[in-house]
Motif scaffolding. Structure first.
Motif, PDB file in Angstrom:
ATOM      1  N   ALA A  16      32.877  21.246  27.083  1.00  0.00           N
ATOM      2  CA  ALA A  16      33.710  20.886  25.807  1.00  0.00           C
ATOM      3  C   ALA A  16      33.807  19.555  25.505  1.00  0.00           C
ATOM      4  N   HIS A  17      33.892  18.617  26.488  1.00  0.00           N
ATOM      5  CA  HIS A  17      34.156  17.348  26.382  1.00  0.00           C
ATOM      6  C   HIS A  17      33.080  16.604  25.622  1.00  0.00           C
ATOM      7  N   TYR A  18      31.745  17.345  26.148  1.00  0.00           N
ATOM      8  CA  TYR A  18      30.266  16.790  25.488  1.00  0.00           C
ATOM      9  C   TYR A  18      30.215  17.226  24.151  1.00  0.00           C
ATOM     10  N   ARG A  19      30.499  18.422  23.882  1.00  0.00           N
ATOM     11  CA  ARG A  19      30.770  18.690  22.480  1.00  0.00           C
ATOM     12  C   ARG A  19      31.704  18.138  21.631  1.00  0.00           C
ATOM     13  N   ALA A  20      32.783  17.692  22.198  1.00  0.00           N
ATOM     14  CA  ALA A  20      33.647  16.811  21.430  1.00  0.00           C
ATOM     15  C   ALA A  20      33.117  15.365  20.975  1.00  0.00           C
ATOM     16  N   LEU A  21      32.376  14.782  21.743  1.00  0.00           N
ATOM     17  CA  LEU A  21      31.707  13.564  21.570  1.00  0.00           C
ATOM     18  C   LEU A  21      30.774  13.655  20.601  1.00  0.00           C
ATOM     19  N   ALA A  33      28.690  19.383  13.323  1.00  0.00           N
ATOM     20  CA  ALA A  33      28.854  18.502  14.569  1.00  0.00           C
ATOM     21  C   ALA A  33      29.802  19.096  15.871  1.00  0.00           C
ATOM     22  N   GLY A  34      29.167  19.107  16.981  1.00  0.00           N
ATOM     23  CA  GLY A  34      29.908  19.780  18.024  1.00  0.00           C
ATOM     24  C   GLY A  34      29.461  21.133  18.178  1.00  0.00           C
ATOM     25  N   ASN A  35      28.797  21.896  17.644  1.00  0.00           N
ATOM     26  CA  ASN A  35      28.666  23.159  17.606  1.00  0.00           C
ATOM     27  C   ASN A  35      27.524  23.446  18.373  1.00  0.00           C
ATOM     28  N   GLU A  55      24.952  27.671  26.568  1.00  0.00           N
ATOM     29  CA  GLU A  55      26.544  27.549  27.147  1.00  0.00           C
ATOM     30  C   GLU A  55      26.441  27.971  28.589  1.00  0.00           C
ATOM     31  N   PRO A  56      26.106  28.994  28.898  1.00  0.00           N
ATOM     32  CA  PRO A  56      25.847  29.219  30.287  1.00  0.00           C
ATOM     33  C   PRO A  56      25.207  28.060  31.163  1.00  0.00           C
ATOM     34  N   GLU A  57      24.156  27.641  30.743  1.00  0.00           N
ATOM     35  CA  GLU A  57      23.350  26.530  31.360  1.00  0.00           C
ATOM     36  C   GLU A  57      24.089  25.147  31.473  1.00  0.00           C
ATOM     37  N   ALA A  58      24.721  24.994  30.461  1.00  0.00           N
ATOM     38  CA  ALA A  58      25.571  23.758  30.157  1.00  0.00           C
ATOM     39  C   ALA A  58      26.728  23.827  31.019  1.00  0.00           C
ATOM     40  N   HIS A  95      19.312  20.927  25.549  1.00  0.00           N
ATOM     41  CA  HIS A  95      19.344  20.486  24.307  1.00  0.00           C
ATOM     42  C   HIS A  95      20.427  21.138  23.223  1.00  0.00           C
ATOM     43  N   PRO A  96      21.543  20.956  23.621  1.00  0.00           N
ATOM     44  CA  PRO A  96      22.580  21.854  22.794  1.00  0.00           C
ATOM     45  C   PRO A  96      22.645  21.801  21.448  1.00  0.00           C
TER      46      PRO A  96
END
Length: 153
Positions: A16-21, A33-35, A55-58, A95-96
């Motif tokens: 979630a933090h990585y996505r927020a960045l 962005a962030g999705n 999502e599960p791998e991340a 590669h999210p």
């Protein structure tokens, strides 16, 4: 170029933090962005993680990163370079995002380095060799990526 004055988003060093960045850096460029990406994509002959597995791998990867204390205990520079190359290779394979993965990988690498007591000098980044090292890391060949990270510390 003036330095950014807006602080990076705080978080728990999780996905979630990585996505927020990603959202923080690309919110003015991409409405998504962030999705997590919803399309299949790849580069050359390499397919990145399929959207249904991102999502599960991340979450698995970030749990492993947490168990390694976010690389803070890596100790010597070489050990940090090895551990961070492992993380970059894994998050790159997942590669999210549709775009901006490399930039966020470097931001997170910088954060991990500071957490371990190191600084990343992005002026030492050699785009061509770094890209080639990332491509090799997709096939679990991490030596070149370790060397590139070591150069930047």
């Amino acid at each position: 170029m003036p330095a950014a004055t807006e602080a990076l988003p705080e978080g728990n060093w999780d996905f979630a933090h990585y996505r927020a960045l990603h959202h923080h850096f690309f919110q003015d460029v991409y409405e998504w962005a962030g999705n997590i990406r919803t399309i299949r994509t790849g580069k050359g002959d390499n397919w990145f993680g399929y959207p249904e597995y991102i999502e599960p791998e991340a979450k698995r990867l970030f749990a492993q990163l947490a168990s390694r204390e976010y690389l803070a205990q890596a100790g010597k520079k070489d050990a940090f370079a090895e551990d961070s190359a492992w993380f970059l290779a894994e998050i790159n394979a997942i590669h999210p995002f549709r775009e901006g993965n490399g930039r966020i990988q470097l931001v997170f690498l910088t954060m991990l380095a500071r957490n371990a007591g190191y600084e990343i000098d992005e002026d030492q980044l050699r785009p061509g060799p770094f890209l080639q090292a990332m491509i090799k890391s997709f096939h679990r060949e991490l030596a070149a990526l370790v060397n590139e990270i070591r150069r930047m510390i």
